[in-house]
Design a protein around this motif. Structure first.
Motif, PDB file in Angstrom:
ATOM      1  N   HIS A  25      22.750  46.584  -8.302  1.00  0.00           N
ATOM      2  CA  HIS A  25      21.932  46.909  -7.129  1.00  0.00           C
ATOM      3  C   HIS A  25      20.561  46.251  -7.235  1.00  0.00           C
ATOM      4  N   HIS A  26      20.004  46.232  -8.423  1.00  0.00           N
ATOM      5  CA  HIS A  26      18.719  45.556  -8.605  1.00  0.00           C
ATOM      6  C   HIS A  26      18.863  44.046  -8.452  1.00  0.00           C
ATOM      7  N   GLU A  27      19.860  43.466  -9.114  1.00  0.00           N
ATOM      8  CA  GLU A  27      20.025  42.004  -9.095  1.00  0.00           C
ATOM      9  C   GLU A  27      20.353  41.475  -7.703  1.00  0.00           C
ATOM     10  N   VAL A  28      21.264  42.148  -6.996  1.00  0.00           N
ATOM     11  CA  VAL A  28      21.761  41.629  -5.724  1.00  0.00           C
ATOM     12  C   VAL A  28      20.924  42.084  -4.534  1.00  0.00           C
ATOM     13  N   TYR A  29      20.368  43.272  -4.604  1.00  0.00           N
ATOM     14  CA  TYR A  29      19.677  43.824  -3.439  1.00  0.00           C
ATOM     15  C   TYR A  29      18.159  43.876  -3.592  1.00  0.00           C
ATOM     16  N   SER A 114      40.861  50.233   1.460  1.00  0.00           N
ATOM     17  CA  SER A 114      39.466  49.814   1.566  1.00  0.00           C
ATOM     18  C   SER A 114      38.963  49.367   0.199  1.00  0.00           C
ATOM     19  N   LEU A 115      38.313  48.208   0.162  1.00  0.00           N
ATOM     20  CA  LEU A 115      37.589  47.796  -1.038  1.00  0.00           C
ATOM     21  C   LEU A 115      36.196  48.398  -0.885  1.00  0.00           C
ATOM     22  N   ASP A 116      35.932  49.462  -1.615  1.00  0.00           N
ATOM     23  CA  ASP A 116      34.692  50.218  -1.454  1.00  0.00           C
ATOM     24  C   ASP A 116      33.530  49.617  -2.222  1.00  0.00           C
ATOM     25  N   ALA A 117      33.819  49.010  -3.355  1.00  0.00           N
ATOM     26  CA  ALA A 117      32.748  48.411  -4.161  1.00  0.00           C
ATOM     27  C   ALA A 117      33.347  47.376  -5.093  1.00  0.00           C
ATOM     28  N   ILE A 118      32.600  46.320  -5.296  1.00  0.00           N
ATOM     29  CA  ILE A 118      32.918  45.348  -6.338  1.00  0.00           C
ATOM     30  C   ILE A 118      31.583  44.772  -6.798  1.00  0.00           C
ATOM     31  N   TYR A 119      31.278  44.992  -8.056  1.00  0.00           N
ATOM     32  CA  TYR A 119      30.008  44.541  -8.625  1.00  0.00           C
ATOM     33  C   TYR A 119      30.262  43.905  -9.979  1.00  0.00           C
ATOM     34  N   VAL A 120      29.584  42.786 -10.205  1.00  0.00           N
ATOM     35  CA  VAL A 120      29.648  42.086 -11.490  1.00  0.00           C
ATOM     36  C   VAL A 120      28.216  41.747 -11.876  1.00  0.00           C
ATOM     37  N   LEU A 121      27.865  42.000 -13.128  1.00  0.00           N
ATOM     38  CA  LEU A 121      26.521  41.654 -13.582  1.00  0.00           C
ATOM     39  C   LEU A 121      26.250  40.178 -13.336  1.00  0.00           C
ATOM     40  N   GLU A 122      25.043  39.872 -12.921  1.00  0.00           N
ATOM     41  CA  GLU A 122      24.671  38.508 -12.549  1.00  0.00           C
ATOM     42  C   GLU A 122      24.981  37.486 -13.639  1.00  0.00           C
ATOM     43  N   ALA A 123      24.843  37.868 -14.894  1.00  0.00           N
ATOM     44  CA  ALA A 123      25.126  36.948 -16.002  1.00  0.00           C
ATOM     45  C   ALA A 123      26.585  36.511 -16.021  1.00  0.00           C
ATOM     46  N   HIS A 124      27.456  37.232 -15.291  1.00  0.00           N
ATOM     47  CA  HIS A 124      28.881  36.919 -15.278  1.00  0.00           C
ATOM     48  C   HIS A 124      29.351  36.402 -13.915  1.00  0.00           C
ATOM     49  N   HIS A 125      28.399  36.169 -12.995  1.00  0.00           N
ATOM     50  CA  HIS A 125      28.780  35.556 -11.709  1.00  0.00           C
ATOM     51  C   HIS A 125      29.358  34.171 -11.987  1.00  0.00           C
ATOM     52  N   GLY A 126      30.401  33.826 -11.263  1.00  0.00           N
ATOM     53  CA  GLY A 126      31.014  32.509 -11.409  1.00  0.00           C
ATOM     54  C   GLY A 126      31.965  32.394 -12.588  1.00  0.00           C
ATOM     55  N   SER A 127      32.186  33.487 -13.306  1.00  0.00           N
ATOM     56  CA  SER A 127      33.044  33.454 -14.500  1.00  0.00           C
ATOM     57  C   SER A 127      34.505  33.766 -14.202  1.00  0.00           C
ATOM     58  N   GLY A 128      34.796  34.208 -12.978  1.00  0.00           N
ATOM     59  CA  GLY A 128      36.157  34.623 -12.633  1.00  0.00           C
ATOM     60  C   GLY A 128      36.351  36.127 -12.720  1.00  0.00           C
ATOM     61  N   VAL A 129      35.339  36.857 -13.215  1.00  0.00           N
ATOM     62  CA  VAL A 129      35.459  38.310 -13.351  1.00  0.00           C
ATOM     63  C   VAL A 129      35.644  38.967 -11.981  1.00  0.00           C
ATOM     64  N   GLY A 130      34.833  38.588 -11.002  1.00  0.00           N
ATOM     65  CA  GLY A 130      34.949  39.176  -9.668  1.00  0.00           C
ATOM     66  C   GLY A 130      36.320  38.937  -9.059  1.00  0.00           C
ATOM     67  N   GLN A 131      36.827  37.707  -9.194  1.00  0.00           N
ATOM     68  CA  GLN A 131      38.149  37.385  -8.655  1.00  0.00           C
ATOM     69  C   GLN A 131      39.223  38.208  -9.347  1.00  0.00           C
ATOM     70  N   ALA A 132      39.128  38.341 -10.656  1.00  0.00           N
ATOM     71  CA  ALA A 132      40.119  39.130 -11.395  1.00  0.00           C
ATOM     72  C   ALA A 132      40.069  40.601 -10.986  1.00  0.00           C
ATOM     73  N   LEU A 133      38.868  41.129 -10.764  1.00  0.00           N
ATOM     74  CA  LEU A 133      38.747  42.517 -10.304  1.00  0.00           C
ATOM     75  C   LEU A 133      39.368  42.688  -8.921  1.00  0.00           C
ATOM     76  N   LEU A 134      39.095  41.749  -8.021  1.00  0.00           N
ATOM     77  CA  LEU A 134      39.670  41.827  -6.678  1.00  0.00           C
ATOM     78  C   LEU A 134      41.190  41.747  -6.740  1.00  0.00           C
ATOM     79  N   ASP A 135      41.704  40.793  -7.513  1.00  0.00           N
ATOM     80  CA  ASP A 135      43.151  40.630  -7.636  1.00  0.00           C
ATOM     81  C   ASP A 135      43.811  41.883  -8.200  1.00  0.00           C
TER      82      ASP A 135
END
Length: 184
Positions: A25-29, A114-135
């Motif tokens: 929330h701090h990093e993204v918002y 409903s996808l209610d929330a998906i958050y990944v720490l900024e240090a891990h953006h672009g690592s594939g973590v978000g995609q793996a969580l969504l999948d």
């Protein structure tokens, strides 16, 4: 960067999920000026831990969803044993409504999932973590979500995953932001 693991959340993960939620929330918002610092910090860590404890308990089957709660799914992503991201989903409870009759139970839900929330720490953006969580959370199933109208990174991610805005918008009074509903 180390490999990551995505798995269902357990109740013991609640403090770490709350930490990722707070930091994201701090990093993204807050850091980008999208949301006022007081709004994010007005939701204290104690309350976040309590919320994620309940969500993880429902998700992992420790207890069934109480009246007023939906069936939930919570997954976490770990790197070297540390939770660096999470995703949560919800669906109407079978006792509440059949999947084919979702609109009768909640006319604002264009899909049962409903996808209610998906958050990944900024240090891990672009690592594939978000995609793996969504999948892991929704796979290829039809679903919907709400995203800030001023969050191009998230919108690009959802677009790559075949979501599109359906023209429905709302103003979130707590966060003081405009949100857009995306559906696939």
């Amino acid at each position: 960067m180390s490999a990551f693991v995505v798995r269902p959340a357990v109740v013991a993960d609640a403090p770490a999920i709350a930490r990722v939620h707070w930091a994201s929330h701090h990093e993204v918002y807050v850091d980008t000026g999208r949301v006022a610092r007081d709004a994010v910090e007005g939701w204290p860590m104690r309350d976040r831990i309590l919320m994620w404890t309940a969500n993880a308990a429902i998700s992992s089957g420790v207890y069934p969803p109480p009246e007023g709660f939906r069936m939930m799914g919570v997954r976490v992503a770990e790197v070297d044993g540390e939770i660096v991201g999470f995703a949560s989903t919800s669906e109407p409870r079978a006792a509440d409504v059949s999947v084919s009759d979702v609109s009768a139970a909640d006319p604002d839900r264009p899909r049962p999932l409903s996808l209610d929330a998906i958050y990944v720490l900024e240090a891990h953006h672009g690592s594939g973590v978000g995609q793996a969580l969504l999948d892991a959370s929704i796979g290829d199933r039809p679903a919907f979500l709400w995203v800030l109208d001023d969050n191009p990174r998230a919108q690009a991610f959802y677009l790559r995953n075949r979501f599109a805005p359906d023209g429905t918008e709302k103003f979130d009074e707590f966060w003081k932001v405009q949100e857009v509903r995306w559906v696939r």
